[in-house]
Write an enzyme that holds these catalytic residues in place. Structure first.
Site, PDB file in Angstrom:
ATOM      1  N   ILE A  52      -8.109   0.637  10.311  1.00 30.30           N
ATOM      2  CA  ILE A  52      -9.133   1.118  11.018  1.00 30.30           C
ATOM      3  C   ILE A  52     -10.325   0.883   9.738  1.00 30.30           C
ATOM      4  CG2 ILE A  52      -8.299   3.488  10.680  1.00 30.30           C
ATOM      5  CD1 ILE A  52      -7.647   3.479   7.800  1.00 30.30           C
TER       6      ILE A  52
ATOM      7  N   PHE B 205      -5.646   6.003  -0.477  1.00 32.44           N
ATOM      8  CA  PHE B 205      -4.344   4.736  -0.316  1.00 32.44           C
ATOM      9  C   PHE B 205      -4.155   4.263  -1.909  1.00 32.44           C
ATOM     10  CE2 PHE B 205      -4.865   5.170   4.013  1.00 32.44           C
ATOM     11  CZ  PHE B 205      -4.203   4.757   4.336  1.00 32.44           C
TER      12      PHE B 205
ATOM     13  N   PHE C 196       2.320   9.545   3.960  1.00 37.14           N
ATOM     14  CA  PHE C 196       2.929   9.568   4.887  1.00 37.14           C
ATOM     15  C   PHE C 196       2.640   8.007   5.428  1.00 37.14           C
ATOM     16  CE2 PHE C 196      -1.444   9.491   4.689  1.00 37.14           C
ATOM     17  CZ  PHE C 196      -2.071   7.531   4.634  1.00 37.14           C
ATOM     18  N   ASP C 197       3.180   7.000   4.049  1.00 36.65           N
ATOM     19  CA  ASP C 197       3.697   5.316   4.156  1.00 36.65           C
ATOM     20  C   ASP C 197       3.449   4.464   3.228  1.00 36.65           C
ATOM     21  OD1 ASP C 197       4.364   2.887   6.132  1.00 36.65           O
ATOM     22  OD2 ASP C 197       2.142   2.828   7.329  1.00 36.65           O
TER      23      ASP C 197
ATOM     24  N   TYR D 163      -9.163   8.412  11.058  1.00 29.91           N
ATOM     25  CA  TYR D 163      -8.438   8.685  11.951  1.00 29.91           C
ATOM     26  C   TYR D 163      -9.917   9.399  12.835  1.00 29.91           C
ATOM     27  CZ  TYR D 163      -5.083   5.834  11.057  1.00 29.91           C
ATOM     28  OH  TYR D 163      -4.464   4.400  11.026  1.00 29.91           O
TER      29      TYR D 163
ATOM     30  N   TYR E  91       0.766  -1.105  -0.151  1.00 30.68           N
ATOM     31  CA  TYR E  91       0.230   0.215  -0.246  1.00 30.68           C
ATOM     32  C   TYR E  91       0.961   1.327   0.139  1.00 30.68           C
ATOM     33  CZ  TYR E  91       0.850   0.561   5.214  1.00 30.68           C
ATOM     34  OH  TYR E  91       1.935   0.048   5.732  1.00 30.68           O
TER      35      TYR E  91
END
Length: 304
Positions: A200, A243, A182-183, A226, A172
């Site tokens: 999540i 994503f 961020f990832d 979040y 991902y």
């Protein structure tokens, strides 16, 4: 911010400013005021000089700290205070106790301004994601999960779809609406494995409509991610997450064994346990055949 640290850090900054830029200040006030278009050109310090080099570096460090103070500052007053402190010929205009109280006021103002800025940013984030969701809804290639995650299939899959209790392996890339990443498991070169119900809500909903081998681009609303809390400092409040997800493998959960279903099958095993005692084992066999022997017994009256 630690104000004792700020207070200590201000001194070297202003010392540098005075040392490097003080020569540019006019000796008397009226002279530069006559030419309003004049712009002072700072003299570039000789950074090969060790003193100038570490002085400039210290100034850079303090400048970064001051730039993060999110309330108005008067740099002329700040520099004047430093001069008052380092020059014994100049009077200091504020007692230490009063200065400490003023710094506490600064901390309070900074906190209030931070909260106000975050509130504005959170509201803006909600408006932005509402706009994106509306635009996506017009795209016939964008699908929607039962709970409201929008996604577009980038590559079809032909395997099974995971369920809540299954484990999955995925690659991902996660980013914010502005493209800030961020990832990224792809950059790490290591896919992630986890239970579907351990992530999540938006991910759980998305994974269960995917098939093994499928790759999608998904827009997860903040309410399924979040929320208002975010994950500071990476994910701000009310942030919609974007994503790209590739479902590499589904490890289906092994069904639990129903103990009530195997109970009857266990009883014959108990009956065969005494097989080491032939005499006792023979008796149940006779007992089982007794119902069949009742028919010859009923024909005895015919012999009369």
């Amino acid at each position: 911010m630690n104000f004792s640290r700020l207070s200590c850090a201000v001194l070297p900054l202003c010392s540098v400013l005075v040392a490097c830029g003080g020569a540019q200040k006019p000796a008397v006030g009226p002279a530069p005021a006559a030419d309003t278009t004049a712009v002072a050109v700072p003299v570039k310090p000789d950074l090969d000089n060790p003193t100038n080099r570490y002085s400039y570096a210290l100034g850079m460090d303090l400048g970064k700290a001051i730039a993060n103070v999110n309330v108005p500052l008067n740099l002329d007053v700040l520099m004047g205070a430093i001069q008052d402190q380092v020059d014994s010929a100049r009077p200091v205009l504020m007692a230490d106790t009063v200065a400490e109280s003023a710094l506490q006021d600064l901390l309070l103002q900074m906190q209030k301004q931070k909260e106000a800025d975050e509130k504005v940013a959170a509201q803006k984030a909600l408006e932005e994601q509402t706009k994106i969701l509306a635009e996506n809804a017009k795209d016939s290639t964008v699908k929607v999960t039962p709970k409201g995650v929008q996604y577009k299939v980038l590559k079809d899959g032909e395997g099974i779809s995971p369920k809540q209790g299954d484990r999955v392996q995925v690659h991902y890339v996660g980013s914010l609406l502005d493209g800030t990443e961020f990832d990224n498991s792809v950059k790490r070169g290591e896919p992630l494995e986890f239970p579907v119900n351990a992530v999540i809500e938006g991910w759980q909903d998305l994974l269960q409509v995917m098939k093994e081998g499928m790759k999608v681009k998904a827009w997860i609303p903040s309410g399924l991610a979040y929320g208002e809390a975010g994950v500071p400092p990476m994910i701000p409040a009310n942030a919609m997450l974007v994503f790209e997800v590739e479902l590499l493998k589904v490890y289906a959960e092994v069904p639990a064994i129903d103990s009530t279903a195997i109970a009857p099958a266990a009883e014959p095993a108990k009956a065969t346990a005494p097989a080491a005692e032939p005499a006792k084992a023979a008796e149940p066999a006779k007992a089982e055949t007794k119902p069949a022997e009742k028919k010859p017994a009923e024909t005895k009256p015919a012999k009369k």
